[in-house]
Write an enzyme that holds these catalytic residues in place. Structure first.
Site, PDB file in Angstrom:
ATOM      1  N   ASN A 126       0.841  -1.198   0.000  1.00  0.00           N
ATOM      2  CA  ASN A 126       0.000   0.000   0.000  1.00  0.00           C
ATOM      3  C   ASN A 126       0.873   1.244   0.000  1.00  0.00           C
ATOM      4  OD1 ASN A 126       0.437   0.891   2.860  1.00  0.00           O
ATOM      5  ND2 ASN A 126      -0.402  -1.154   3.228  1.00  0.00           N
TER       6      ASN A 126
ATOM      7  N   ALA B 238       1.105   1.470  11.673  1.00  0.00           N
ATOM      8  CA  ALA B 238       1.384   0.779  10.403  1.00  0.00           C
ATOM      9  C   ALA B 238       0.102   0.596   9.599  1.00  0.00           C
ATOM     10  CB  ALA B 238       2.016  -0.578  10.681  1.00  0.00           C
TER      11      ALA B 238
ATOM     12  N   LYS C 112       8.606 -17.508  -9.698  1.00  0.00           N
ATOM     13  CA  LYS C 112       7.910 -16.382 -10.319  1.00  0.00           C
ATOM     14  C   LYS C 112       6.779 -16.907 -11.223  1.00  0.00           C
ATOM     15  CE  LYS C 112       8.682 -12.413 -13.238  1.00  0.00           C
ATOM     16  NZ  LYS C 112       9.362 -12.044 -14.453  1.00  0.00           N
TER      17      LYS C 112
ATOM     18  N   ASP D 274      -5.046  -9.226  12.893  1.00  0.00           N
ATOM     19  CA  ASP D 274      -5.148  -7.801  13.219  1.00  0.00           C
ATOM     20  C   ASP D 274      -4.249  -7.545  14.435  1.00  0.00           C
ATOM     21  OD1 ASP D 274      -5.981  -5.274  14.325  1.00  0.00           O
ATOM     22  OD2 ASP D 274      -7.619  -5.364  12.865  1.00  0.00           O
TER      23      ASP D 274
ATOM     24  N   LYS E  97     -14.093   1.155  15.038  1.00  0.00           N
ATOM     25  CA  LYS E  97     -12.755   0.545  15.204  1.00  0.00           C
ATOM     26  C   LYS E  97     -12.315   0.572  16.666  1.00  0.00           C
ATOM     27  CE  LYS E  97     -11.087   0.992  10.557  1.00  0.00           C
ATOM     28  NZ  LYS E  97     -10.429   1.764   9.555  1.00  0.00           N
TER      29      LYS E  97
ATOM     30  N   LYS F 263     -11.741  -3.069  18.104  1.00  0.00           N
ATOM     31  CA  LYS F 263     -10.352  -3.493  18.330  1.00  0.00           C
ATOM     32  C   LYS F 263      -9.979  -3.479  19.806  1.00  0.00           C
ATOM     33  CE  LYS F 263      -9.039  -2.308  13.734  1.00  0.00           C
ATOM     34  NZ  LYS F 263      -8.026  -2.750  12.794  1.00  0.00           N
TER      35      LYS F 263
HETATM   36  N1  CTP Z   1      -4.216  -2.793  11.988  1.00  0.00           N
HETATM   37  C1  CTP Z   1      -3.447  -3.825  12.468  1.00  0.00           C
HETATM   38  N2  CTP Z   1      -3.448  -5.007  11.834  1.00  0.00           N
HETATM   39  C2  CTP Z   1      -4.199  -5.204  10.737  1.00  0.00           C
HETATM   40  C3  CTP Z   1      -4.987  -4.155  10.231  1.00  0.00           C
HETATM   41  C4  CTP Z   1      -4.972  -2.936  10.876  1.00  0.00           C
HETATM   42  O1  CTP Z   1      -2.761  -3.640  13.471  1.00  0.00           O
HETATM   43  N3  CTP Z   1      -4.187  -6.389  10.141  1.00  0.00           N
HETATM   44  C5  CTP Z   1      -4.244  -1.529  12.734  1.00  0.00           C
HETATM   45  C6  CTP Z   1      -3.600  -0.343  12.014  1.00  0.00           C
HETATM   46  O2  CTP Z   1      -2.228  -0.239  12.369  1.00  0.00           O
HETATM   47  C7  CTP Z   1      -4.402   0.817  12.555  1.00  0.00           C
HETATM   48  C8  CTP Z   1      -5.777   0.222  12.808  1.00  0.00           C
HETATM   49  O3  CTP Z   1      -5.581  -1.166  12.909  1.00  0.00           O
HETATM   50  O4  CTP Z   1      -3.910   1.254  13.805  1.00  0.00           O
HETATM   51  C9  CTP Z   1      -6.798   0.518  11.762  1.00  0.00           C
HETATM   52  O5  CTP Z   1      -6.301   0.234  10.492  1.00  0.00           O
HETATM   53  P1  CTP Z   1      -7.150   0.565   9.194  1.00  0.00           P
HETATM   54  O6  CTP Z   1      -6.367   0.165   7.999  1.00  0.00           O
HETATM   55  O7  CTP Z   1      -7.696   1.947   9.288  1.00  0.00           O
HETATM   56  O8  CTP Z   1      -8.415  -0.355   9.382  1.00  0.00           O
HETATM   57  P2  CTP Z   1      -8.648  -1.877   9.203  1.00  0.00           P
HETATM   58  O9  CTP Z   1      -8.690  -2.489  10.548  1.00  0.00           O
HETATM   59  O10 CTP Z   1      -7.679  -2.458   8.254  1.00  0.00           O
HETATM   60  O11 CTP Z   1     -10.118  -1.867   8.609  1.00  0.00           O
HETATM   61  P3  CTP Z   1     -10.620  -1.365   7.184  1.00  0.00           P
HETATM   62  O12 CTP Z   1      -9.520  -1.662   6.194  1.00  0.00           O
HETATM   63  O13 CTP Z   1     -11.839  -2.159   6.954  1.00  0.00           O
HETATM   64  O14 CTP Z   1     -10.911   0.101   7.315  1.00  0.00           O
END
Ligand code: CTP
Length: 406
Positions: free
Chosen positions: A208, A272, A286, A305, A338, A342
């Site tokens: 990303n 992150a 590959k 997560d 969130k 979380k």
């Molecule tokens: N995060 C994490 N591990 C993941 C996904 C997200 O620790 N596998 C953490 C990110 O570091 C951030 C928070 O969760 O602090 C939210 O991340 P975000 O990308 O905004 O949301 P997602 O949980 O990925 O949900 P969505 O993509 O559906 O918005």
């Protein structure tokens, strides 16, 4: 951090004098005004020209210089600074200080000064262990003179032991410790930053646009507040944060493993942009385009997560956990969901994607706008648009207030 500070750096004769150039550079970068005194010994190792160029200031090296004494006498030189730093401090210069000798510019201004002094010794380990040096150091410490180092390691003379001058970064930290209260001293912080790369085959990955800038700025701000920081970083182009324990990872699973290895920690900031999915299986070779074949399909599996796992850790949950929320719409609604889902304490929500001019709003940018949500106070704050450094500083102020209120 040191923008209003005037530092007098005395460089005496040791091979470690080359590191003093780095000290000057770091101090200048922090905004300090640096004036240097080079002893005769010091000028055997580095030149007044390099010291003057880096400090952007005149270099003083002669007690009997008619010009220097008319422009800035040694008494003024000894009084007009907030801190005097001796780096490297030889056994000889420390002995002179301990016994009140004044036979050169450095020793004379030290005797004439009423300013605080920080000493970074550098010498052979046997010289450092000598009873004469030990008793001089004892005398100086009793007078309130502060020390940084010496460190242990290989010496230029080929011997190994205690006597190496501390690294420039450590001396800078000691200087900051002198000027500032370190409100997070004693606390351990864990910061995740940057993107994760999820391999598809040996050359391709799912990634990303995260640059890691915000997480790195937070790690720096936490360090400056005195916390012991581990920065777990996905692939970025940013230079490592000096003073932080840097752990480089690629995938979400590696990042989770690295985070769990750091626990217990007091503060955790998950900035992150972790990839939500990874390829169900990585191709060992590959993946090739075959003429006439359809493009390959990609099967995805959800990644762990990390924020959620740390927030719900059965035994080692950090006492303050901060997550981010990257949203393209309905920021308030998503951030609150969130926060709840979380189980973290605070959420720093921000809008991602491109603005009307086609510029990235957050990813890769040096600035951002944060909407701050707290579980504990069920509150929301809208922070003004500001640099990621300022966001990091503001977050650290909130962290300090949180621990003060406890
Ligand atoms: N995060 C994490 N591990 C993941 C996904 C997200 O620790 N596998 C953490 C990110 O570091 C951030 C928070 O969760 O602090 C939210 O991340 P975000 O990308 O905004 O949301 P997602 O949980 O990925 O949900 P969505 O993509 O559906 O918005």
């Amino acid at each position: 951090m040191l923008s209003s500070k005037k530092i007098l750096l005395i460089i005496s004769g040791g091979i470690a004098a080359y590191k003093s150039l780095d000290i000057i550079r770091l101090l200048r970068k922090e905004g300090a005004q640096v004036t240097c005194v080079l002893t005769k010994g010091g000028s055997q190792f580095i030149t007044p020209l390099s010291v003057a160029s880096l400090s952007e200031n005149q270099v003083y090296d002669d007690l009997w210089s008619l010009i220097d004494e008319t422009q800035m006498g040694h008494i003024r030189l000894s009084r007009e600074h907030d801190l005097i730093v001796l780096a490297p401090a030889t056994a000889n210069l420390m002995a002179k200080m301990a016994h009140g000798l004044a036979d050169g510019l450095a020793s004379t201004l030290l005797l004439a000064s009423d300013k605080p002094v920080l000493v970074a010794p550098a010498m052979n380990p046997v010289m450092w262990a000598n009873e004469a040096t030990k008793s001089n150091v004892e005398t100086l410490k009793k007078r309130g003179i502060k020390f940084v180092g010496p460190a242990e390691g290989d010496m230029a003379c080929g011997e190994t032991g205690l006597g190496r001058m501390s690294e420039a970064e450590d001396i800078l930290t000691a200087i900051k410790d002198f000027f500032f209260e370190r409100p997070l001293k004693g606390l351990k912080a864990l910061v995740t930053a940057g993107p994760t790369y999820e391999a598809i085959d040996p050359v391709r990955f799912i990634g990303n646009r995260s640059s890691g800038k915000q997480g790195y700025a937070i790690a720096r701000a936490l360090l400056e507040a005195g916390a012991q920081v581990t920065l777990i970083s996905g692939p970025t182009r940013i230079r490592p944060v000096n003073g932080a324990n840097m752990v480089h990872v690629e995938s979400a699973e590696e990042m989770l493993e690295a985070c769990e290895a750091v626990l217990p920690a007091d503060i955790c900031v998950c900035s992150a942009a972790v990839s939500d999915w990874r390829a169900t299986s990585m191709s060992e070779q590959k993946i090739k385009k075959e003429a006439g074949n359809l493009p390959p399909s990609l099967s995805l599996t959800e990644n762990p997560d990390i924020l959620e796992r740390l927030s719900n850790h059965p035994t080692k949950r950090p006492s303050l956990i901060i997550g981010f929320a990257a949203e393209t719409e309905n920021i308030g609604k998503h951030a609150k969901v969130k926060l709840e889902k979380k189980g973290c304490d605070w959420i720093m929500a921000n809008l991602v994607g491109k603005d009307e001019k086609g510029h990235e709003k957050a990813f890769g940018s040096d600035e951002n706008q944060i909407y701050f949500y707290s579980q504990e106070h069920d509150s929301k704050e809208t922070w003004e648009h500001m640099s990621k450094k300022h966001i990091a500083d503001r977050l650290v102020v909130k962290i300090v207030e949180h621990y003060k209120a406890k």
